[in-house]
Design an enzyme around this catalytic site. Sequence first.
Site, PDB file in Angstrom:
ATOM      1  N   TYR A 261      37.161  51.770  34.568  1.00  0.00           N
ATOM      2  CA  TYR A 261      37.814  50.805  35.454  1.00  0.00           C
ATOM      3  C   TYR A 261      36.835  49.645  35.626  1.00  0.00           C
ATOM      4  CZ  TYR A 261      41.147  54.504  36.775  1.00  0.00           C
ATOM      5  OH  TYR A 261      42.126  55.475  36.762  1.00  0.00           O
TER       6      TYR A 261
ATOM      7  N   PRO B 123      48.924  51.384  40.249  1.00  0.00           N
ATOM      8  CA  PRO B 123      48.422  52.421  39.328  1.00  0.00           C
ATOM      9  C   PRO B 123      46.897  52.629  39.337  1.00  0.00           C
ATOM     10  CG  PRO B 123      49.176  50.482  38.122  1.00  0.00           C
ATOM     11  CD  PRO B 123      49.540  50.253  39.545  1.00  0.00           C
TER      12      PRO B 123
ATOM     13  N   LYS C 261      47.841  57.765  40.628  1.00  0.00           N
ATOM     14  CA  LYS C 261      48.427  58.722  41.578  1.00  0.00           C
ATOM     15  C   LYS C 261      49.951  58.858  41.521  1.00  0.00           C
ATOM     16  CE  LYS C 261      44.890  60.449  43.556  1.00  0.00           C
ATOM     17  NZ  LYS C 261      44.423  60.900  42.238  1.00  0.00           N
TER      18      LYS C 261
ATOM     19  N   TYR D 241      40.163  61.204  43.444  1.00  0.00           N
ATOM     20  CA  TYR D 241      40.644  60.949  42.084  1.00  0.00           C
ATOM     21  C   TYR D 241      41.222  62.234  41.469  1.00  0.00           C
ATOM     22  CZ  TYR D 241      41.034  58.652  37.583  1.00  0.00           C
ATOM     23  OH  TYR D 241      41.535  58.109  36.429  1.00  0.00           O
TER      24      TYR D 241
ATOM     25  N   HIS E 263      39.111  65.658  31.203  1.00  0.00           N
ATOM     26  CA  HIS E 263      38.071  64.668  31.481  1.00  0.00           C
ATOM     27  C   HIS E 263      37.272  65.108  32.706  1.00  0.00           C
ATOM     28  CE1 HIS E 263      39.281  60.953  28.985  1.00  0.00           C
ATOM     29  NE2 HIS E 263      39.699  62.061  28.400  1.00  0.00           N
TER      30      HIS E 263
HETATM   31  P1  RFL Z   1      61.003  57.678  37.164  1.00  0.00           P
HETATM   32  O1  RFL Z   1      60.059  58.022  36.088  1.00  0.00           O
HETATM   33  O2  RFL Z   1      61.214  56.264  37.505  1.00  0.00           O
HETATM   34  O3  RFL Z   1      62.393  58.355  36.797  1.00  0.00           O
HETATM   35  C1  RFL Z   1      63.574  58.074  37.517  1.00  0.00           C
HETATM   36  C2  RFL Z   1      64.768  58.367  36.626  1.00  0.00           C
HETATM   37  O4  RFL Z   1      65.972  58.134  37.351  1.00  0.00           O
HETATM   38  C3  RFL Z   1      66.876  57.381  36.538  1.00  0.00           C
HETATM   39  N1  RFL Z   1      67.793  56.628  37.423  1.00  0.00           N
HETATM   40  C4  RFL Z   1      69.043  57.043  37.714  1.00  0.00           C
HETATM   41  N2  RFL Z   1      69.719  58.130  37.332  1.00  0.00           N
HETATM   42  C5  RFL Z   1      70.981  58.264  37.811  1.00  0.00           C
HETATM   43  N3  RFL Z   1      71.569  57.350  38.635  1.00  0.00           N
HETATM   44  C6  RFL Z   1      70.920  56.251  39.041  1.00  0.00           C
HETATM   45  N4  RFL Z   1      71.506  55.369  39.819  1.00  0.00           N
HETATM   46  C7  RFL Z   1      69.599  56.059  38.569  1.00  0.00           C
HETATM   47  N5  RFL Z   1      68.656  55.096  38.766  1.00  0.00           N
HETATM   48  C8  RFL Z   1      67.586  55.458  38.073  1.00  0.00           C
HETATM   49  C9  RFL Z   1      65.971  56.489  35.699  1.00  0.00           C
HETATM   50  O5  RFL Z   1      66.617  56.059  34.519  1.00  0.00           O
HETATM   51  C10 RFL Z   1      64.809  57.439  35.424  1.00  0.00           C
HETATM   52  O6  RFL Z   1      64.997  58.188  34.243  1.00  0.00           O
HETATM   53  O7  RFL Z   1      60.598  58.408  38.543  1.00  0.00           O
HETATM   54  P2  RFL Z   1      59.903  59.843  38.750  1.00  0.00           P
HETATM   55  O8  RFL Z   1      60.578  60.909  37.926  1.00  0.00           O
HETATM   56  O9  RFL Z   1      59.801  60.022  40.223  1.00  0.00           O
HETATM   57  O10 RFL Z   1      58.433  59.689  38.121  1.00  0.00           O
HETATM   58  C11 RFL Z   1      57.481  58.830  38.700  1.00  0.00           C
HETATM   59  C12 RFL Z   1      56.525  58.307  37.613  1.00  0.00           C
HETATM   60  O11 RFL Z   1      57.292  57.792  36.551  1.00  0.00           O
HETATM   61  C13 RFL Z   1      55.570  57.225  38.174  1.00  0.00           C
HETATM   62  O12 RFL Z   1      55.111  57.562  39.456  1.00  0.00           O
HETATM   63  C14 RFL Z   1      54.319  57.026  37.267  1.00  0.00           C
HETATM   64  O13 RFL Z   1      54.677  56.579  36.000  1.00  0.00           O
HETATM   65  C15 RFL Z   1      53.335  56.039  37.905  1.00  0.00           C
HETATM   66  N6  RFL Z   1      52.173  55.741  37.045  1.00  0.00           N
HETATM   67  C16 RFL Z   1      51.087  56.603  36.999  1.00  0.00           C
HETATM   68  N7  RFL Z   1      51.091  57.769  37.714  1.00  0.00           N
HETATM   69  C17 RFL Z   1      50.038  58.649  37.619  1.00  0.00           C
HETATM   70  O14 RFL Z   1      50.054  59.685  38.299  1.00  0.00           O
HETATM   71  N8  RFL Z   1      48.960  58.412  36.773  1.00  0.00           N
HETATM   72  C18 RFL Z   1      48.898  57.288  36.014  1.00  0.00           C
HETATM   73  O15 RFL Z   1      47.948  57.166  35.237  1.00  0.00           O
HETATM   74  C19 RFL Z   1      49.970  56.316  36.139  1.00  0.00           C
HETATM   75  N9  RFL Z   1      49.942  55.188  35.399  1.00  0.00           N
HETATM   76  C20 RFL Z   1      52.155  54.569  36.275  1.00  0.00           C
HETATM   77  C21 RFL Z   1      51.011  54.323  35.451  1.00  0.00           C
HETATM   78  C22 RFL Z   1      53.223  53.667  36.273  1.00  0.00           C
HETATM   79  C23 RFL Z   1      53.169  52.532  35.493  1.00  0.00           C
HETATM   80  N10 RFL Z   1      54.316  51.668  35.537  1.00  0.00           N
HETATM   81  C24 RFL Z   1      54.876  51.041  34.425  1.00  0.00           C
HETATM   82  C25 RFL Z   1      55.073  51.557  36.771  1.00  0.00           C
HETATM   83  C26 RFL Z   1      50.945  53.194  34.669  1.00  0.00           C
HETATM   84  C27 RFL Z   1      52.014  52.269  34.702  1.00  0.00           C
HETATM   85  C28 RFL Z   1      51.868  51.033  33.863  1.00  0.00           C
HETATM   86  C1  PHB Z   2      47.056  55.149  31.762  1.00  0.00           C
HETATM   87  O1  PHB Z   2      46.395  55.671  30.861  1.00  0.00           O
HETATM   88  O2  PHB Z   2      48.200  54.712  31.581  1.00  0.00           O
HETATM   89  C2  PHB Z   2      46.458  55.005  33.128  1.00  0.00           C
HETATM   90  C3  PHB Z   2      45.281  55.676  33.404  1.00  0.00           C
HETATM   91  C4  PHB Z   2      44.693  55.533  34.664  1.00  0.00           C
HETATM   92  C5  PHB Z   2      45.292  54.723  35.611  1.00  0.00           C
HETATM   93  C6  PHB Z   2      46.483  54.075  35.329  1.00  0.00           C
HETATM   94  C7  PHB Z   2      47.069  54.203  34.070  1.00  0.00           C
HETATM   95  O3  PHB Z   2      44.702  54.576  36.827  1.00  0.00           O
END
Ligand code: RFL
Ligand code: PHB
Length: 402
Positions: free
Chosen positions: A201, A293, A297, A391, A72
């Site tokens: 957004y 989110p 980041k 971004y 993108h």
């Molecule tokens: P995770 O993905 O939470 O993985 C952690 C893992 O550890 C396990 N765990 C354990 N394992 C052993 N012993 C324990 N006691 C444990 N406790 C937990 C868990 O089961 C899991 O498998 O952390 P990690 O790897 O640091 O990854 C981080 C990302 O997942 C997170 O930052 C992103 O998803 C955030 N996020 C976004 N980030 C972006 O860069 N771009 C995006 O567009 C974006 N959109 C989002 C998002 C997060 C969202 N939610 C639901 C919070 C959109 C959403 C809706």
């Molecule tokens: C997504 O596609 O899940 C998404 C994209 C951009 C954001 C957050 C989530 O800022």
Amino acid sequence: MKTQVAIIGAGPSGLLLGQLLSKQGIDNVIIERASGDYVLGRIRAGVLEQGMMDLLREAGVSERMEQKGEIHTGVELAFNNKRVHIDLATLTGGDTVMVYGQTEVTRDLMQARSEAGLTTFYESSNVALHEVKSQSPYVTFEQGGQMRRLECDYIAGCDGFHGVSRQTIPESVRTEYERVYPFGWLGLLADTPPVNHELIYCKTDRGFALASMRSATRSRYYLQVPLTDKAENWSDDDFWQELKRRLPDEVASRLVTGPSIEKSIAPLRSFVCEPMQYGQLFLVGDAAHIVPPTGAKGLNLAASDVATLYKVLTRVYQEGDQECVSQYSEICLRRVWNGERFSWWMTNMMHDFGDVSVNGADSATFEKFMSSELNFYTDTEEGRRIIAMQYVGLPYEPLSVG
Ligand code: RFL
Ligand code: PHB
């Protein structure tokens, strides 16, 4: 059992770190609380920065991303009947982002790990970290009714916000910074063509909305909702109707709706734990920091932590330089705080804070400040460039020469 690096958590942070270390011949074992299917079932991030794309290439897991991911070159901000295009590529001198879901990144990393025959203990319970201040830390956990002990040189706490690793650092040593927002995001995934070729957004009087996607046939949308709402009380119809009201009219008129594949609510939080290293333990990704989110980041900050820890551990094992370990926290935190500030700023500008007073300003005054801020940064090329540079993500900081 013995390994060089014990990794707690098989989310994107843990799997990517494991993959990169293995490529350098550094032995590692991952201990994960959930099952592989559960980890893959979580629908999360969708936008990868340039630095993360490059790191996935370095890890040798980019083949499917190159085929299926979409580059993108811009994003859109919609507010006050205006639509502002942020031309990421032109404003930053060529940088772009990749739309490729976290689920797919995780799947690629899981596959690479299993093909390389590397050890991962899924469905582990009672995971505990021991002696992390000593030269011989170890991890204990239960698997299939059996207690196990994993001895190691270092532990990478990649276990997310609710994990055990951060709690292992004594409270007297760690400082936690936190801002909880008075709303959440309700996300919906559907096999419908995305409403726009770029992300939009949208700030509206009814609250924030985001039009995103996973591919040409799969869309991802979000609505700002009160924290008291429950995803199961939102029917698909309710969601689509509310989304239509929040999208710019011309965009709403071409929205294609369909049954949801997933619907869930995520609370919004800014959180940082300092320091990110304690003895032989390193915190990585969501274990150390959370961003709302709005700036896309979270996953990208996790990837930059992984890049730094990978460089640190490679230098430790290949050059015998154990001093460089002390650089980890400072290098990560500089980039983390930048991502935190950007995500907080975007969240403030784009959301409706209702009747809650923010930073000591009543909601109407805060709203005026934020509308003016949004106009100021989008009316000029300099302002748009500032948004674009953040971004697409700042460059990764190298280790200093020891
Ligand atoms: P995770 O993905 O939470 O993985 C952690 C893992 O550890 C396990 N765990 C354990 N394992 C052993 N012993 C324990 N006691 C444990 N406790 C937990 C868990 O089961 C899991 O498998 O952390 P990690 O790897 O640091 O990854 C981080 C990302 O997942 C997170 O930052 C992103 O998803 C955030 N996020 C976004 N980030 C972006 O860069 N771009 C995006 O567009 C974006 N959109 C989002 C998002 C997060 C969202 N939610 C639901 C919070 C959109 C959403 C809706
Ligand atoms: C997504 O596609 O899940 C998404 C994209 C951009 C954001 C957050 C989530 O800022």
